[in-house]
Design a protein around this motif. Structure first.
Motif, PDB file in Angstrom:
ATOM      1  N   GLY A   1      13.850  21.210  11.303  1.00  5.40           N
ATOM      2  CA  GLY A   1      12.552  21.620  11.828  1.00  5.40           C
ATOM      3  C   GLY A   1      11.935  20.635  12.804  1.00  5.40           C
ATOM      4  O   GLY A   1      10.724  20.631  13.003  1.00  5.40           O
ATOM      5  N   ILE A   2      12.765  19.816  13.442  1.00  6.26           N
ATOM      6  CA  ILE A   2      12.269  18.858  14.432  1.00  6.26           C
ATOM      7  C   ILE A   2      11.990  19.619  15.729  1.00  6.26           C
ATOM      8  O   ILE A   2      12.885  20.264  16.274  1.00  6.26           O
ATOM      9  N   GLU A   3      10.757  19.546  16.203  1.00  5.91           N
ATOM     10  CA  GLU A   3      10.387  20.201  17.456  1.00  5.91           C
ATOM     11  C   GLU A   3      10.166  19.138  18.516  1.00  5.91           C
ATOM     12  O   GLU A   3       9.372  18.221  18.326  1.00  5.91           O
ATOM     13  N   LEU A   4      10.886  19.260  19.603  1.00 10.19           N
ATOM     14  CA  LEU A   4      10.843  18.272  20.686  1.00 10.19           C
ATOM     15  C   LEU A   4      10.070  18.817  21.870  1.00 10.19           C
ATOM     16  O   LEU A   4      10.212  19.986  22.232  1.00 10.19           O
ATOM     17  N   ASP A   5       9.266  17.942  22.464  1.00  8.45           N
ATOM     18  CA  ASP A   5       8.475  18.314  23.634  1.00  8.45           C
ATOM     19  C   ASP A   5       9.143  17.872  24.931  1.00  8.45           C
ATOM     20  O   ASP A   5       8.969  18.499  25.966  1.00  8.45           O
ATOM     21  N   VAL A   6       9.887  16.774  24.854  1.00  3.57           N
ATOM     22  CA  VAL A   6      10.509  16.178  26.031  1.00  3.57           C
ATOM     23  C   VAL A   6      11.943  15.795  25.670  1.00  3.57           C
ATOM     24  O   VAL A   6      12.169  15.126  24.657  1.00  3.57           O
ATOM     25  N   ILE A   7      12.902  16.231  26.487  1.00  4.67           N
ATOM     26  CA  ILE A   7      14.291  15.812  26.327  1.00  4.67           C
ATOM     27  C   ILE A   7      14.725  15.212  27.659  1.00  4.67           C
ATOM     28  O   ILE A   7      14.761  15.902  28.681  1.00  4.67           O
ATOM     29  N   LEU A   8      15.018  13.916  27.619  1.00  8.01           N
ATOM     30  CA  LEU A   8      15.434  13.182  28.817  1.00  8.01           C
ATOM     31  C   LEU A   8      16.882  12.759  28.650  1.00  8.01           C
ATOM     32  O   LEU A   8      17.315  12.416  27.544  1.00  8.01           O
ATOM     33  N   SER A   9      17.622  12.743  29.736  1.00  5.68           N
ATOM     34  CA  SER A   9      19.025  12.376  29.680  1.00  5.68           C
ATOM     35  C   SER A   9      19.418  11.505  30.866  1.00  5.68           C
ATOM     36  O   SER A   9      18.931  11.683  31.976  1.00  5.68           O
TER      37      SER A   9
END
Length: 191
Positions: A88-96
């Motif tokens: 149930g981890i909700e991410l707002d920003v995914i950077l790579s």
């Protein structure tokens, strides 16, 4: 075909046993619970990509010149993404990082839109940018509005520079950046 099945079973076994390791012996909270806390962000080393470094003709944007994920790495990334969703981890920003193995890991996680971040690029060959890139990431995380949760997919050298930890492929390090822009390592999720 047998080696593919064997690799797939090995990755699924690893993903199902994704084990939480606390940063300190005194930590009593489970790492997945820690990740739910406000202000906690995650650093992830790209999934399994056989070898070390990159070929001499390495070019950003040209995956044929890079060390890339193999099928085991692709399966590992998908399985980790599934485990994160289950938690149930909700991410707002995914950077790579712009390296293909990081971008592919980020996309295969299936956790949301991915943004390329130059400061997450590897400095394995040229450590001259280590401090600048590390400071940029700390500043970026420190500037995120309260309540925003970020996942950063990058390389071993970048994670080691930020935390002092030498992560495994696919490992997730949970961190918090305090008001002094100091990185606090909270927990590790081992693949």
């Amino acid at each position: 075909m047998c080696s593919f099945v064997r690799n797939t079973v090995a990755v699924l076994t690893l993903a199902c046993s994704f084990v939480a390791h606390s940063a300190k012996a005194s930590d009593t909270e489970h790492a997945w619970d820690i990740w739910h806390q406000p202000g906690v962000h995650a650093l992830m080393r790209h999934a399994i990509a056989p070898g070390t470094g990159d070929p001499e003709n390495f070019t950003i944007g040209d995956c044929s010149t890079q060390r890339n994920l193999d099928e085991t790495g692709r399966n590992q990334a998908r399985a980790i993404g599934e485990r994160v969703r289950e938690a149930g981890i909700e991410l707002d920003v995914i950077l790579s990082s712009q390296w293909c193995r990081c971008l592919e890991t980020a996309r295969l996680l299936g956790l949301g839109p991915v943004t390329e971040e130059l400061a997450l690029n590897s400095f394995f060959r040229d450590s001259g940018t280590k401090k600048t890139q590390t400071d940029q990431i700390i500043d970026r995380l420190g500037a995120l509005p309260e309540g925003i949760k970020a996942l950063l997919i990058t390389h071993q050298v970048n994670i080691t520079a930020l935390t002092g930890i030498y992560p495994r492929s696919g490992e997730i390090i949970l961190i918090r950046v305090d008001e002094n822009n100091t990185v606090e390592m909270l927990a590790r999720l081992m693949p």
